[in-house]
Design a protein around this motif. Structure first.
Motif, PDB file in Angstrom:
ATOM      1  N   LEU A 332       0.805  -1.221   0.000  1.00 23.05           N
ATOM      2  CA  LEU A 332       0.000   0.000   0.000  1.00 23.05           C
ATOM      3  C   LEU A 332       0.841   1.275   0.000  1.00 23.05           C
ATOM      4  N   ASN A 333       2.025   1.225   0.580  1.00 22.61           N
ATOM      5  CA  ASN A 333       2.857   2.437   0.611  1.00 22.61           C
ATOM      6  C   ASN A 333       3.803   2.524  -0.581  1.00 22.61           C
ATOM      7  N   ASP A 334       4.345   1.367  -1.013  1.00 21.90           N
ATOM      8  CA  ASP A 334       5.408   1.381  -2.025  1.00 21.90           C
ATOM      9  C   ASP A 334       5.013   0.716  -3.336  1.00 21.90           C
ATOM     10  N   ASP A 335       3.765   0.213  -3.430  1.00 20.47           N
ATOM     11  CA  ASP A 335       3.281  -0.452  -4.642  1.00 20.47           C
ATOM     12  C   ASP A 335       4.168  -1.634  -5.024  1.00 20.47           C
ATOM     13  N   LYS A 336       4.607  -2.392  -4.020  1.00 21.62           N
ATOM     14  CA  LYS A 336       5.416  -3.583  -4.252  1.00 21.62           C
ATOM     15  C   LYS A 336       4.592  -4.813  -3.885  1.00 21.62           C
ATOM     16  N   ALA A 337       4.151  -5.554  -4.880  1.00 21.09           N
ATOM     17  CA  ALA A 337       3.337  -6.728  -4.654  1.00 21.09           C
ATOM     18  C   ALA A 337       4.192  -7.917  -4.223  1.00 21.09           C
ATOM     19  N   ASN A 338       3.609  -8.760  -3.355  1.00 19.73           N
ATOM     20  CA  ASN A 338       4.274  -9.981  -2.920  1.00 19.73           C
ATOM     21  C   ASN A 338       5.675  -9.686  -2.401  1.00 19.73           C
ATOM     22  N   SER A 339       5.754  -8.656  -1.570  1.00 15.82           N
ATOM     23  CA  SER A 339       7.043  -8.197  -1.088  1.00 15.82           C
ATOM     24  C   SER A 339       6.985  -8.004   0.425  1.00 15.82           C
ATOM     25  N   SER A 340       7.983  -7.341   0.963  1.00 14.66           N
ATOM     26  CA  SER A 340       8.050  -7.097   2.407  1.00 14.66           C
ATOM     27  C   SER A 340       8.678  -5.734   2.645  1.00 14.66           C
ATOM     28  N   ALA A 341       8.573  -5.288   3.886  1.00 14.35           N
ATOM     29  CA  ALA A 341       9.164  -4.013   4.280  1.00 14.35           C
ATOM     30  C   ALA A 341       9.878  -4.210   5.609  1.00 14.35           C
ATOM     31  N   PRO A 342      10.908  -3.424   5.867  1.00 15.88           N
ATOM     32  CA  PRO A 342      11.663  -3.622   7.111  1.00 15.88           C
ATOM     33  C   PRO A 342      10.849  -3.326   8.359  1.00 15.88           C
ATOM     34  N   THR A 343       9.915  -2.370   8.278  1.00 14.68           N
ATOM     35  CA  THR A 343       9.083  -2.040   9.438  1.00 14.68           C
ATOM     36  C   THR A 343       7.653  -1.807   8.971  1.00 14.68           C
ATOM     37  N   SER A 344       6.722  -1.962   9.892  1.00 17.16           N
ATOM     38  CA  SER A 344       5.331  -1.654   9.595  1.00 17.16           C
ATOM     39  C   SER A 344       5.151  -0.147   9.647  1.00 17.16           C
ATOM     40  N   ASP A 345       4.629   0.421   8.572  1.00 18.86           N
ATOM     41  CA  ASP A 345       4.561   1.879   8.477  1.00 18.86           C
ATOM     42  C   ASP A 345       3.237   2.310   7.847  1.00 18.86           C
ATOM     43  N   LEU A 346       2.147   1.681   8.239  1.00 16.40           N
ATOM     44  CA  LEU A 346       0.842   2.036   7.704  1.00 16.40           C
ATOM     45  C   LEU A 346       0.355   3.336   8.330  1.00 16.40           C
ATOM     46  N   THR A 347      -0.097   4.253   7.500  1.00  9.67           N
ATOM     47  CA  THR A 347      -0.627   5.528   7.976  1.00  9.67           C
ATOM     48  C   THR A 347      -2.032   5.733   7.411  1.00  9.67           C
ATOM     49  N   TYR A 348      -2.658   6.814   7.826  1.00  5.86           N
ATOM     50  CA  TYR A 348      -3.957   7.199   7.292  1.00  5.86           C
ATOM     51  C   TYR A 348      -3.927   7.253   5.767  1.00  5.86           C
TER      52      TYR A 348
END
Length: 609
Positions: A332-348
């Motif tokens: 949702l933040n980086d438009d990277k499907a089937n991927s991962s992120a180092p930290t959870s960074d979901l915002t409004y």
């Protein structure tokens, strides 16, 4: 004249000017950076599906179009109460070329009266112009009020539509009984429904509707579970909820036996097993399509009886939390499907703008908020016979509400938080906050509740029943419960409210009558299945969150249980039937979705006034 600093704060709300503390619309201050349309299917991430991956389920619309390739259609129809009449709400994929109209009358063969209403829409993601199945997409929401009607009277109506829609058939509804009418009646009460696991609940409610044995349905939040679109792309992670399907072992609340499809059904080609289920989650892998499907599915109920709804946490935004490996942050933040992120960074701002701030819920229903002095679909009241019903918002608009306002994000210092100060489910306020956001009296909802209950004439409506999505008490203690109690409990008890209904926890739990401190009011317990109200001292609580959904049943944690529970059922799906027998007696029944049998029953009595 406003100062520049104040004006800057006002303009922070997506370009719309609103006084600080007043209700606000969706903020678009920071850009949305995710996929144009989030689709919860890595194998088939297309909007319409291509035969691979998850099946795209379909439910018939309220009106069957005349051709196989319609250009517009009436897909959803709902009836709700307003004082002295009813609101007819219907939904289409495209505009209808003018104001919505309903033809109506007391004779189905002669609809000689006409009512005109208003249309609202929002930029849904994806738009209906991108969806092939016109009958499975709603983007225009039409509300027509019919007023000046007689109480407890059957009326017939037809929607002509327009701009290529097929006119509806002739439907009917029965208006509310007059306040003070002492005729017994029954209603269906349900919470936490969705589609998965709710087929039995829906079937049993449908049977009562067809028998004409319930007057209306009251749905206490968590309606379509649209935000579980991403269940099919999250890996098994039992810290999120105890639902897991990983191809070799299945874990579901309640234990074995598991449904056959979790053990025997082959996965669609290319799919991987995940926590959603063997077919990949609830019923659609697109947020908006979940709403469309659920509403189409419920048409046989919502066209026949009034359907009254209030908000739950699953109506707030496109998601509630991240997945393992921070899957949603990457998507949702980086438009990277089937991927991962180092930290959870979901915002409004992680959700598309149309999937923030209860937008779908605000548009897809029409409750009597303005008619009862409340706000929209969030808090309102209405009378039916011997009962004054009160719907509350336990998600926003009170101190420390679970879905934070921007003001709470900044601890009251600013109405304009930075992107990183927000969270994905931030919502509201939908009414004013005037004063310290940590105090009840600053909130419009609180002041409305005080005023609403003060106006109740107990000689006319001797029963007062309130419902919000979240419970105040339960054997499963949660931090939000204290905040819900602090917001509403004293007002309800001081005004002699008889019952407080809720859901949120996915089980059925009947509590013993409780005082404000949470102690059992033994003086109100006549027997195991009979209570007597004790106005000003205690309140009867029922948690009714077992209608059925992808998240299945809740389970008790390791924390000690509070000794306040009379009945706890963590196994069965269903809903409850409330029957008001007289001014001094009502009956509550938990109805099993599997076969319609009664899983729990109690009687609540009160001393004659």
């Amino acid at each position: 004249m406003r100062s520049n600093a104040l004006l800057s704060a006002l303009l922070a709300v997506g370009g719309a000017v609103a006084l600080p503390g007043e209700k606000r619309d969706v903020s678009t201050k920071y850009p949305y950076t995710g996929p144009a349309v989030p689709v919860g299917d890595w194998v088939d991430p297309t909007i319409n599906g291509n035969g691979k991956g998850f099946p795209r389920l379909v439910e018939p619309p309220a009106v069957t179009p005349k051709s196989k390739t319609p250009t517009n259609n009436i897909n959803v129809i709902q009836v709700s109460y307003i004082p002295g009449g009813a609101n007819i709400h219907f939904q289409t994929p495209f505009g209808i070329g003018g104001n919505p109209v309903v033809n109506w009358g007391t004779n189905g063969w002669k609809l000689s009266s006409k009512a005109t209403g208003l249309t609202q829409t929002y930029g849904r993601t994806p738009s209906c112009s991108e969806i092939k199945a016109v009958t499975m997409c709603s983007e225009y929401f039409h509300n027509v009020q019919i007023t000046g009607l007689k109480n407890n009277t059957q009326y017939f109506y037809q929607i002509p539509g327009g701009n290529g829609t097929t006119p509806s058939g002739v439907f009917n509804f029965t208006t509310a009984r007059a306040a003070g009418d002492t005729t017994p009646f029954s209603i269906a009460v349900l919470n936490d429904m969705g589609y998965t696991n709710a087929q039995g609940t829906k079937a049993q409610i449908q049977a009562l509707v067809d028998e004409k044995s319930i007057a209306f349905a009251w749905h206490g939040g968590d309606i379509s579970y649209a935000d579980d679109w991403y269940s099919g792309i999250l890996p098994c992670n039992l810290t999120d909820w105890p639902v897991c399907y990983n191809g070799s072992s299945t874990t579901l609340p309640g234990g074995k036996p598991y449904p056959p499809e979790y053990l025997d059904a082959p996965l669609p080609a290319g799919e991987i097993p995940n926590q959603g289920g063997p077919q990949g989650g609830d019923f659609s892998v697109i947020y908006e399509s979940n709403w469309d499907l659920w509403q189409n599915w419920m048409n046989n109920i919502t066209t026949k009886i009034p359907y009254m709804s209030l908000p739950g946490n699953h109506e707030a935004a496109c998601a509630e939390f991240d997945g393992g490996n921070n899957t949603l942050t990457a998507y949702l933040n980086d438009d990277k499907a089937n991927s991962s992120a180092p930290t959870s960074d979901l915002t409004y701002y992680s959700c598309p703008p149309s999937q923030r701030n209860f937008t779908a819920f605000q548009n897809r229903f029409r409750m009597p908020g303005s008619e009862s002095g409340g706000v929209s679909n969030f808090w309102y009241s209405f009378d039916y016979g011997m009962v004054h019903f009160v719907s509350l918002d336990s998600e926003t608009d009170f101190p420390y509400s679970p879905e934070y306002s921007f003001l709470a994000d900044t601890d009251g210092k600013s109405y304009d938080p930075t992107e990183q100060e927000t969270y994905i489910t931030d919502s509201g306020p939908f009414g004013y906050i005037r004063g310290n956001y940590k105090e009840n009296k600053a909130y419009e909802q609180y002041n409305w509740l005080v005023a609403d209950l003060a106006k109740v004439d107990r000689k006319v409506t001797p029963w007062v029943i309130a419902m919000a999505h979240r419970p105040m008490w339960s054997s499963q203690v949660a931090s939000y419960q204290k905040n819900v109690r602090n917001a509403f409990q004293s007002v309800l008890i001081e005004n002699g409210v008889d019952m407080y209904l809720s859901g949120h926890i996915h089980w059925y739990e009947r509590l013993n009558p409780l005082t404000a401190s949470g102690t059992v009011d033994n003086s109100s317990i006549i027997s195991a299945n009979k209570y007597q109200t004790n106005p000003g001292t205690s309140l009867v609580h029922v948690i009714n969150g077992m209608a059925g959904n992808i998240e299945s049943h809740s389970t008790l944690g390791s924390d000690p249980r509070l000794p306040i529970t009379a009945v706890l059922n963590q196994k069965d799906y269903g809903f409850s039937k409330l029957t008001v027998n007289s001014a001094t007696e009502l009956t509550w029944q938990m109805i099993m979705g599997a076969d319609g049998s009664v899983g729990d029953e109690f009687t609540l009595t009160k001393k004659s006034s």
